[in-house]
Design a protein around this motif. Structure first.
Motif, short mmCIF file in Angstrom:
data_model
loop_
_atom_site.label_atom_id
_atom_site.label_comp_id
_atom_site.label_asym_id
_atom_site.label_seq_id
_atom_site.Cartn_x
_atom_site.Cartn_y
_atom_site.Cartn_z
N UNK A 179 -6.62 6.34 -5.49
CA UNK A 179 -5.95 6.36 -6.85
C UNK A 179 -5.81 4.86 -7.91
N UNK A 180 -5.92 5.67 -9.22
CA UNK A 180 -5.55 4.13 -9.79
C UNK A 180 -3.81 4.49 -10.07
N UNK A 181 -3.50 2.76 -9.98
CA UNK A 181 -2.35 2.74 -10.43
C UNK A 181 -1.74 1.29 -11.08
N UNK A 182 -1.24 0.99 -11.63
CA UNK A 182 -0.57 0.19 -12.43
C UNK A 182 -0.92 -1.64 -11.42
N UNK B 18 -0.25 -0.70 -4.35
CA UNK B 18 -0.21 0.07 -3.20
C UNK B 18 -0.71 0.36 -1.94
N UNK C 130 1.11 9.08 -8.35
CA UNK C 130 1.43 7.42 -9.11
C UNK C 130 1.99 7.64 -10.50
N UNK C 131 3.13 7.05 -10.10
CA UNK C 131 3.92 7.60 -11.98
C UNK C 131 2.94 6.67 -13.49
N UNK D 13 0.17 7.99 -14.02
CA UNK D 13 -1.09 8.70 -13.66
C UNK D 13 -1.45 9.66 -13.73
N UNK D 14 -0.46 10.12 -12.33
CA UNK D 14 -0.61 11.82 -12.04
C UNK D 14 1.05 12.26 -12.33
#
Lengths: 331, 331
Positions: A122-125, A128, B46-47, B49-50
């Motif tokens: 997934x996309x994440x800033x 992780x 993810x905060x 994103x989701x």
């Protein structure tokens, strides 16, 4: 960059490292062999907290993510069965980095006999990783923390402080100078760094203990091994076992190995690195004396470092403070 | 803030929501009932994103994290057994927020009969959650994507586009105005938002299908249900099933429900919300006509929306473009 791949492209990257079970909303793992129980563990690794480009290549990140979970299975006396990996990635992450993580992960799984059965990307800033590992253990043979008994000897399966020393050498290259003139200096430095980057789950130990137990006919059938791994530090492991078992520990301080090289690097902090350094991923076990002594005879670098005593004295562990113990949320 | 709690404090927070299996390096789940297989799935949230504070309370984040994984189990025809949750948290995260996540997670697990058997809580610059769910399915009864057959009818277990509509209403409160004068407006808005915040895993559907199959004596013993969930959108689910099964799909466009309220809000984009909106967590199933028709008779809001055809024509799905399909890495 991963943003150029899109989700389908990322799946293609992931696919060569997966077992054939992957491709649906979930993986069908099959049934458990008779007489075995399922064991489950999960660990999350965060960029900048558990690893960084300064200390860990992509391959090492993948290896570590697998190894820390396999160590948890080893600590339970379980045999690996399968793993899932979830990856949160900034869109600008280099594709090579992601492939490197899968490659290192795969290398560790192949070495220790597990398989990748599921994942999520997934996309994440922020980077992780989260890994969940499944294993199986013979009914009633799980190693747990709460079964240590007064009179048990405390066994460590290897040296402590090496991962901490490796990490410090990676973070502070100037520490190399402390080893000027040290015999086989380059090899020693490489090996310490390797201890940090490529930890070894001690999956070899529980089967060896059960072989020893089977040789010793006086062991009762309901016998249980007490223990855990030393991922959060040797001192933490002893404290956790004592708390869970309602016992205390008397440590044989002179038996706790402090590698000479650690004394060179850490100087007066050497014992702290050994007790609180963490991430050595050895096992800390509490065993009846006859089993403990046979194990130490057969397992190189293992040692008896203390014994379990009643919790009559004030201290949980005589003479041990927990102030230095690793706290994930220390700031 | 979680940094004031330390690791032990965080464990105390976590403990009331855990099963008794937690407390060692891994959880011992016990053995599988005879004739059942293990099913495993993992999802990361993810905060930003989701989920986000603007659209999702802490309790809803916990619920969603559980529900998306339970939906994957439902999509496999599996019954929930246990789950692990890994949480990456900035040190400044409010303790109430973390407790809220566990509470929402727990609420969902209780409702659908699972249990929390393991976790990890680590420091992270950005909030991330990773959940792994495992369940069991009767040997040979797993629902998969690759078994759709020409002539099967395509069934959806409920309406699509509602979660997308709820999300848009949460993000753009001014959209409420489009529903001025709409009958039972407040209830409708609440219900759409709820579709997004509290998705319902369709664990009820596979057992119902097997009951129908058992009534229909002409179904061969080796029969398999083809399907998946519509978490990434209705169109995506149909495409995935067709690709995995090497078939095409002919859609009955008039049978694809577009809720009137979605037409009000989305206007000319209504069909896109239904096809590509995602996160409705319904099941998309390919079933022989007799089973499909009985299922639709008994399952409110379910519908037959097309049939599986050979892949002779150029398009995978007649008339359907995938340009709008959800791409996690779209920027």
């Amino acid at each position: 960059m991963v943003k150029d791949l899109g989700e389908q492209g990322l799946l293609k990257l992931f696919r060569p490292f997966c077992s054939d079970l992957v491709g649906d909303d979930a993986a069908v793992m099959g049934s458990l062999p008779e007489g075995r129980e399922l064991v489950v563990t999960t660990d999350m690794l965060i960029d900048g907290v558990h690893f960084s480009d300064a200390t860990t290549s992509a391959e090492d990140v993948g290896w570590r993510a697998a190894a820390v979970n396999l160590s948890d299975l080893a600590a339970m006396g379980a045999t690996p069965w399968g793993m899932t990996i979830a990856l949160g990635l900034p869109p600008t992450t280099p594709v090579d980095w992601v492939t490197g993580v899968y490659r290192g992960f795969d290398e560790c799984l192949r070495q220790y006999g597990s398989q990748l059965v599921g994942g999520d990307t997934v996309r994440s800033p922020h980077i992780c990783l989260s890994v969940t590992a499944f294993g199986t253990v013979a009914m009633g043979r799980a190693i747990q923390r709460h079964t240590a008994k007064v009179g048990d000897l405390i066994v460590v399966t290897g040296n402590h402080g090496l991962s901490k020393a490796g990490l410090e050498l990676l973070l502070h290259p100037e520490l190399d100078e402390k080893l000027a003139g040290y015999s086989q200096r380059d090899e020693v430095i490489f090996s310490l760094k390797r201890s940090h980057q490529r930890p070894t789950p001690r999956l070899d130990v529980p089967p060896l203990i059960w072989r020893i137990i089977e040789e010793q006919l006086n062991i009762p059938e309901e016998f249980k091994i007490a223990g855990m791994d030393s991922s959060d530090g040797l001192a933490d492991a002893i404290v956790q076992i004592c708390q869970a078992s309602g016992v205390g520990a008397h440590l044989y301080w002179s038996e706790i190995a402090i590698a000479e090289v650690i004394q060179f690097i850490a100087e007066e902090n050497a014992i702290d690195w050994v007790l609180y350094g963490g991430e050595d991923f050895e096992l800390v076990l509490c065993l009846p004396a006859s089993i403990a002594r046979t194990l130490v005879d057969r397992l190189p670098k293992s040692a008896i470092i203390g014994e379990i005593i009643g919790r009559d004295s004030g201290d949980l562990i005589e003479g041990l403070t927990m102030e230095g113990a690793f706290q994930h949320f220390q700031v």
